[in-house]
Write a protein that holds these residues in place. Structure first.
Motif, mmCIF file in Angstrom:
data_model
loop_
_atom_site.group_PDB
_atom_site.id
_atom_site.type_symbol
_atom_site.label_atom_id
_atom_site.label_comp_id
_atom_site.label_asym_id
_atom_site.label_seq_id
_atom_site.Cartn_x
_atom_site.Cartn_y
_atom_site.Cartn_z
ATOM 1 N N LEU A 226 0.844 -1.191 0.000
ATOM 2 C CA LEU A 226 0.000 0.000 0.000
ATOM 3 C C LEU A 226 0.879 1.241 0.000
ATOM 4 C CD1 LEU A 226 -2.711 -0.941 2.668
ATOM 5 C CD2 LEU A 226 -2.941 -0.988 0.179
ATOM 6 N N GLY A 227 0.888 1.941 -1.112
ATOM 7 C CA GLY A 227 1.613 3.212 -1.171
ATOM 8 C C GLY A 227 3.042 3.074 -1.673
ATOM 9 N N ARG A 228 3.607 4.227 -2.010
ATOM 10 C CA ARG A 228 4.925 4.289 -2.660
ATOM 11 C C ARG A 228 6.045 3.779 -1.760
ATOM 12 N NH1 ARG A 228 8.405 8.165 -1.879
ATOM 13 N NH2 ARG A 228 6.801 9.405 -0.839
ATOM 14 N N VAL A 229 6.017 4.155 -0.473
ATOM 15 C CA VAL A 229 7.128 3.785 0.416
ATOM 16 C C VAL A 229 7.211 2.268 0.562
ATOM 17 C CG1 VAL A 229 8.002 3.954 2.779
ATOM 18 C CG2 VAL A 229 7.077 5.979 1.654
ATOM 19 N N SER A 230 6.056 1.659 0.778
ATOM 20 C CA SER A 230 6.004 0.205 0.930
ATOM 21 C C SER A 230 6.433 -0.490 -0.369
ATOM 22 C CB SER A 230 4.580 -0.206 1.322
ATOM 23 O OG SER A 230 4.416 -1.575 1.174
ATOM 24 N N ALA A 231 5.869 -0.027 -1.487
ATOM 25 C CA ALA A 231 6.179 -0.654 -2.781
ATOM 26 C C ALA A 231 7.658 -0.505 -3.108
ATOM 27 C CB ALA A 231 5.323 -0.033 -3.877
ATOM 28 N N ASN A 232 8.185 0.692 -2.901
ATOM 29 C CA ASN A 232 9.595 0.914 -3.258
ATOM 30 C C ASN A 232 10.543 0.114 -2.380
ATOM 31 O OD1 ASN A 232 9.181 2.515 -5.474
ATOM 32 N ND2 ASN A 232 9.344 4.442 -4.374
ATOM 33 N N TYR A 233 10.182 -0.075 -1.121
ATOM 34 C CA TYR A 233 11.041 -0.907 -0.274
ATOM 35 C C TYR A 233 10.970 -2.365 -0.738
ATOM 36 C CZ TYR A 233 12.516 -4.157 3.164
ATOM 37 O OH TYR A 233 13.126 -5.234 3.743
ATOM 38 N N LEU A 234 9.745 -2.891 -0.872
ATOM 39 C CA LEU A 234 9.601 -4.322 -1.195
ATOM 40 C C LEU A 234 10.178 -4.655 -2.568
ATOM 41 C CD1 LEU A 234 6.028 -4.887 0.264
ATOM 42 C CD2 LEU A 234 8.151 -5.883 1.137
ATOM 43 N N LEU A 235 10.109 -3.703 -3.486
ATOM 44 C CA LEU A 235 10.600 -3.963 -4.849
ATOM 45 C C LEU A 235 11.984 -3.382 -5.077
ATOM 46 C CD1 LEU A 235 7.247 -3.314 -6.736
ATOM 47 C CD2 LEU A 235 8.310 -5.515 -6.202
ATOM 48 N N GLN A 236 12.519 -2.749 -4.021
ATOM 49 C CA GLN A 236 13.845 -2.113 -4.156
ATOM 50 C C GLN A 236 13.883 -1.254 -5.420
ATOM 51 O OE1 GLN A 236 16.637 -2.545 -1.703
ATOM 52 N NE2 GLN A 236 14.656 -2.833 -0.745
ATOM 53 N N SER A 237 12.858 -0.397 -5.530
ATOM 54 C CA SER A 237 12.759 0.438 -6.724
ATOM 55 C C SER A 237 12.643 1.901 -6.318
ATOM 56 C CB SER A 237 11.546 0.008 -7.558
ATOM 57 O OG SER A 237 10.457 0.861 -7.346
ATOM 58 N N LYS A 238 12.742 2.774 -7.298
ATOM 59 C CA LYS A 238 12.513 4.195 -7.048
ATOM 60 C C LYS A 238 11.426 4.694 -7.993
ATOM 61 C CE LYS A 238 16.952 5.310 -5.079
ATOM 62 N NZ LYS A 238 18.269 5.860 -5.222
ATOM 63 N N SER A 239 10.641 3.769 -8.500
ATOM 64 C CA SER A 239 9.626 4.113 -9.500
ATOM 65 C C SER A 239 8.444 4.813 -8.844
ATOM 66 C CB SER A 239 9.138 2.855 -10.198
ATOM 67 O OG SER A 239 10.225 2.130 -10.697
ATOM 68 N N SER A 240 7.668 5.487 -9.674
ATOM 69 C CA SER A 240 6.442 6.111 -9.161
ATOM 70 C C SER A 240 5.421 5.013 -8.882
ATOM 71 C CB SER A 240 5.873 7.073 -10.201
ATOM 72 O OG SER A 240 5.382 6.330 -11.304
ATOM 73 N N GLU B 4 2.369 5.062 -9.653
ATOM 74 C CA GLU B 4 1.540 4.904 -10.844
ATOM 75 C C GLU B 4 2.146 3.857 -11.799
ATOM 76 O OE1 GLU B 4 -1.296 6.806 -10.580
ATOM 77 O OE2 GLU B 4 -1.882 5.392 -12.141
ATOM 78 N N SER B 5 3.466 3.886 -11.933
ATOM 79 C CA SER B 5 4.104 2.954 -12.877
ATOM 80 C C SER B 5 4.173 1.524 -12.325
ATOM 81 C CB SER B 5 5.516 3.440 -13.236
ATOM 82 O OG SER B 5 6.339 3.347 -12.095
ATOM 83 N N LEU B 6 3.951 1.371 -11.033
ATOM 84 C CA LEU B 6 4.026 0.022 -10.433
ATOM 85 C C LEU B 6 2.659 -0.659 -10.356
ATOM 86 C CD1 LEU B 6 6.466 0.876 -7.477
ATOM 87 C CD2 LEU B 6 7.023 -0.357 -9.580
ATOM 88 N N ARG B 7 1.586 0.131 -10.473
ATOM 89 C CA ARG B 7 0.224 -0.419 -10.383
ATOM 90 C C ARG B 7 -0.097 -1.312 -11.592
ATOM 91 N NH1 ARG B 7 -3.226 3.089 -11.744
ATOM 92 N NH2 ARG B 7 -4.892 1.645 -11.221
ATOM 93 N N GLN B 8 -1.089 -2.179 -11.387
ATOM 94 C CA GLN B 8 -1.636 -3.007 -12.477
ATOM 95 C C GLN B 8 -0.585 -3.930 -13.103
ATOM 96 O OE1 GLN B 8 -5.057 -3.200 -13.893
ATOM 97 N NE2 GLN B 8 -5.214 -2.638 -11.738
ATOM 98 N N LYS B 9 0.394 -4.310 -12.298
ATOM 99 C CA LYS B 9 1.417 -5.248 -12.771
ATOM 100 C C LYS B 9 1.621 -6.308 -11.707
ATOM 101 C CE LYS B 9 4.057 -1.854 -15.357
ATOM 102 N NZ LYS B 9 5.007 -0.771 -15.146
ATOM 103 N N MET B 10 2.089 -7.461 -12.154
ATOM 104 C CA MET B 10 2.483 -8.488 -11.193
ATOM 105 C C MET B 10 3.966 -8.331 -10.910
ATOM 106 S SD MET B 10 -0.080 -10.111 -10.293
ATOM 107 C CE MET B 10 0.962 -11.098 -9.244
ATOM 108 N N HIS B 11 4.307 -8.212 -9.637
ATOM 109 C CA HIS B 11 5.707 -8.133 -9.228
ATOM 110 C C HIS B 11 6.045 -9.382 -8.409
ATOM 111 C CE1 HIS B 11 5.745 -3.878 -10.400
ATOM 112 N NE2 HIS B 11 4.542 -3.801 -9.845
ATOM 113 N N ASP B 12 7.292 -9.401 -7.952
ATOM 114 C CA ASP B 12 7.737 -10.564 -7.191
ATOM 115 C C ASP B 12 8.570 -10.071 -6.003
ATOM 116 O OD1 ASP B 12 8.614 -13.703 -7.380
ATOM 117 O OD2 ASP B 12 10.272 -12.444 -6.717
ATOM 118 N N PHE B 13 8.243 -10.567 -4.830
ATOM 119 C CA PHE B 13 9.075 -10.281 -3.658
ATOM 120 C C PHE B 13 9.620 -11.611 -3.141
ATOM 121 C CE2 PHE B 13 9.636 -10.171 0.949
ATOM 122 C CZ PHE B 13 10.568 -9.164 1.060
#
Ligand code: SF4
Length: 220
Positions: free
Chosen positions: A149-163, A165-174
């Protein structure tokens, strides 16, 4: 004929059931959870311990298929010791209900276990110091699916700096677990226009969870 009560209960397997020892694995897990919660409650590893009322560990079903990861406790969470209470918590509950899930069905935790003053963004050093606790929670829950939920959580779990918006609606892997990203409920309270997009993310979540559970032989 008078039936001896304990014989009767044994017949029904009630006594045997009550006395049956839990499997060793579940005892180990339970001890691991207790130890982890105790360590977190006493943690002073970063400066946030100085301003917290209490740590906010996590809540919900510790064997959930879905684990939700937020950012950090806010004012009400810090007061009550539970993640996602207050208005953002109510919205998260409504989001879950929209896809036929209940708060008690999932496990909810944050990246940080202590509230940053004035709800500021977590500092990178705080994230680096605290997230071993989250990693251990994920390893214990072993969810089939993660929701960031949210940019901080997503960027930590995915080790990314993406927005976000660009991470939504995709399947990622942790680390081998599928992961989906959506807006933080606190953001949606400030930007209700994006609730429609969040609903699309929730639909993707519902479908993916169904598929993940099915592939692991769990009825939805
Ligand atoms: Fe410890 Fe995390 Fe709290 Fe910092 S935020 S004091 S690392 S529990």
């Amino acid at each position: 004929m008078i039936v001896n009560k304990s014989v009767f209960l044994c017949e029904l397997e009630i006594i045997n059931w009550q006395r049956k020892a839990p499997p060793a694995q579940s005892i180990d897990r339970s001890i691991a959870w207790d130890n982890l919660e105790k360590v977190v409650s006493q943690c002073t590893a970063c400066p946030l311990h100085e301003t917290r009322t209490q740590t906010v560990f996590g809540v919900g079903n510790k064997e959930a298929s879905l684990m939700i990861v937020g950012e950090a406790p806010g004012f009400y969470e810090d007061q009550q010791g539970e993640p996602f209470v207050g208005r953002a918590g109510q919205l998260l509950n409504a989001m879950l209900q929209a896809i036929s899930l209940n708060r008690k069905d999932v496990y909810i935790a944050n990246i940080l276990k202590c509230r940053p003053p004035q709800n500021r963004d977590p500092a990178p050093t705080e994230v680096a110091t605290c997230t071993s606790f989250l990693q251990q929670q994920i390893a214990l829950v072993k969810p089939n699916l993660l929701l960031a939920l949210g940019r901080v959580s997503a960027n930590y779990l995915l080790q990314s700096k993406s927005s976000l918006e660009s991470l939504r609606q995709k399947m990622h892997d942790f680390q081998g677990t599928p992961l989906i990203v959506t807006y933080h409920p606190a953001y949606l309270l400030r930007n209700p226009i994006d609730k429609k997009k969040a609903y699309l993310d929730l639909q993707l979540l519902q479908l993916t969870l169904k598929n993940c559970n099915r592939s692991r032989g769990i009825e939805n």
